[in-house]
Write an enzyme that holds these catalytic residues in place. Structure first.
Site, PDB file in Angstrom:
ATOM      1  N   ASN A   9       0.714  -1.097  -0.141  1.00 29.92           N
ATOM      2  CA  ASN A   9       0.095   0.114   0.036  1.00 29.92           C
ATOM      3  C   ASN A   9       1.106   1.156  -0.050  1.00 29.92           C
ATOM      4  O   ASN A   9       1.843   1.572   0.934  1.00 29.92           O
ATOM      5  CB  ASN A   9      -1.007  -0.036   1.362  1.00 29.92           C
ATOM      6  CG  ASN A   9      -1.767   0.801   1.277  1.00 29.92           C
ATOM      7  OD1 ASN A   9      -1.462   2.193   1.021  1.00 29.92           O
ATOM      8  ND2 ASN A   9      -2.872   0.921   2.238  1.00 29.92           N
ATOM      9  N   ASP A  66      -1.241  -4.082  10.689  1.00 25.83           N
ATOM     10  CA  ASP A  66      -2.457  -4.672  10.290  1.00 25.83           C
ATOM     11  C   ASP A  66      -3.392  -3.868  11.076  1.00 25.83           C
ATOM     12  O   ASP A  66      -3.426  -3.406  12.022  1.00 25.83           O
ATOM     13  CB  ASP A  66      -2.456  -6.220  10.937  1.00 25.83           C
ATOM     14  CG  ASP A  66      -3.239  -7.022  10.376  1.00 25.83           C
ATOM     15  OD1 ASP A  66      -3.553  -6.940   9.038  1.00 25.83           O
ATOM     16  OD2 ASP A  66      -4.235  -7.546  11.075  1.00 25.83           O
TER      17      ASP A  66
HETATM   18  P1  IMP Z   1      -4.856  -4.388   6.158  1.00 28.03           P
HETATM   19  O1  IMP Z   1      -4.204  -3.800   5.033  1.00 28.03           O
HETATM   20  O2  IMP Z   1      -4.682  -5.836   6.269  1.00 28.03           O
HETATM   21  O3  IMP Z   1      -4.567  -3.542   7.555  1.00 28.03           O
HETATM   22  O4  IMP Z   1      -6.548  -4.128   6.161  1.00 28.03           O
HETATM   23  C1  IMP Z   1      -7.217  -3.431   6.536  1.00 28.03           C
HETATM   24  C2  IMP Z   1      -8.769  -3.271   6.270  1.00 28.03           C
HETATM   25  O5  IMP Z   1      -9.312  -2.366   7.179  1.00 28.03           O
HETATM   26  C3  IMP Z   1      -8.892  -2.854   4.897  1.00 28.03           C
HETATM   27  O6  IMP Z   1     -10.245  -3.477   4.402  1.00 28.03           O
HETATM   28  C4  IMP Z   1      -9.435  -1.151   5.060  1.00 28.03           C
HETATM   29  O7  IMP Z   1     -10.174  -0.879   4.094  1.00 28.03           O
HETATM   30  C5  IMP Z   1      -9.742  -1.423   6.495  1.00 28.03           C
HETATM   31  N1  IMP Z   1      -9.497   0.032   7.157  1.00 28.03           N
HETATM   32  C6  IMP Z   1      -8.235   0.204   8.081  1.00 28.03           C
HETATM   33  N2  IMP Z   1      -8.128   1.163   8.558  1.00 28.03           N
HETATM   34  C7  IMP Z   1      -9.012   1.910   7.744  1.00 28.03           C
HETATM   35  C8  IMP Z   1      -9.310   3.513   7.854  1.00 28.03           C
HETATM   36  O8  IMP Z   1      -8.652   4.113   8.702  1.00 28.03           O
HETATM   37  N3  IMP Z   1     -10.433   3.853   7.388  1.00 28.03           N
HETATM   38  C9  IMP Z   1     -11.121   2.833   6.697  1.00 28.03           C
HETATM   39  N4  IMP Z   1     -10.925   1.577   6.438  1.00 28.03           N
HETATM   40  C10 IMP Z   1      -9.846   1.104   7.183  1.00 28.03           C
END
Ligand code: IMP
Length: 190
Positions: A9, A66
């Protein structure tokens, strides 16, 4: 000193580079790293698993995060499964449909973020941040990403209605990253 950031990301990479640069850390990405299986039951465990694998594969200190959304009325779901809860484009509507008809006091939820750094000698630093709020009844706001338009903070605005600075000041990720920076600074001063 180089630290590898285990993320695909670009937004997370830029955020971590901003935090780590003042500590004299050059945050880099490395192509071809294996994606760790997110088998942990907590955000901290999954952040650690991702960082530990990147550290093992590169021999460099590695940082990973995460995060996700925990909704009380759904027994803490989607939780660690937030990123794979429903097909892209249907996630917010899926959550809204599941909470349909519930009054505000039963729509409590929290975003959680964990950041972990693992060193080749096995040392580990992990920090966690939480932001409490409510799931709204519709999407509101143009900012942010992911579930932001349905996550309301105490004053009733959604994350997507806050400026980036306002969101950073209270968000789970903002809290986790500030604590992480503090812990890392202490580690570097040892
Ligand atoms: P990660 O990349 O495994 O941490 O996935 C995180 C998930 O939670 C993704 O689907 C993101 O869209 C959601 N997410 C995490 N932080 C946020 C935030 O600050 N706003 C909206 N969605 C979030």
């Amino acid at each position: 000193m180089k630290y590898v950031i285990a993320t695909h990301n670009p937004g997370k990479l830029a955020e971590l580079q901003r935090i780590l640069a003042p500590l004299g850390i050059d945050a880099i990405t490395v192509d071809g790293l294996t994606d760790a299986e997110e088998t942990g039951t907590t955000f901290a465990e999954n952040a650690y698993l991702k960082a530990a694998l990147a550290c093992k594969e590169t021999g460099l200190p590695a940082v990973a995060d995460d995060s996700g959304l925990c909704i009380d009325a759904l027994g803490g779901e989607p939780g660690v499964r937030t990123a794979r809860y429903a097909p892209v484009g249907q996630r917010k509507q899926t959550v809204l449909a599941k909470l349909d008809g519930l009054p505000r006091e039963k729509r409590t939820a929290r975003f959680v973020s964990a950041v972990s750094c693992v060193y080749p000698d096995g040392r580990e630093i992990t920090a966690e941040g939480v932001c409490e709020g409510y799931i709204g009844t519709e999407c509101r706001g143009e900012g942010g990403f992911g579930y932001d338009p349905i996550f309301e903070v105490e004053d009733g605005r959604t994350f997507a209605e806050l400026s980036p600075e306002e969101k950073d000041a209270i968000s789970h990720r903002g809290v986790a990253l500030r604590l992480f920076k503090q812990k890392l600074q202490e580690e570097l001063e040892k």
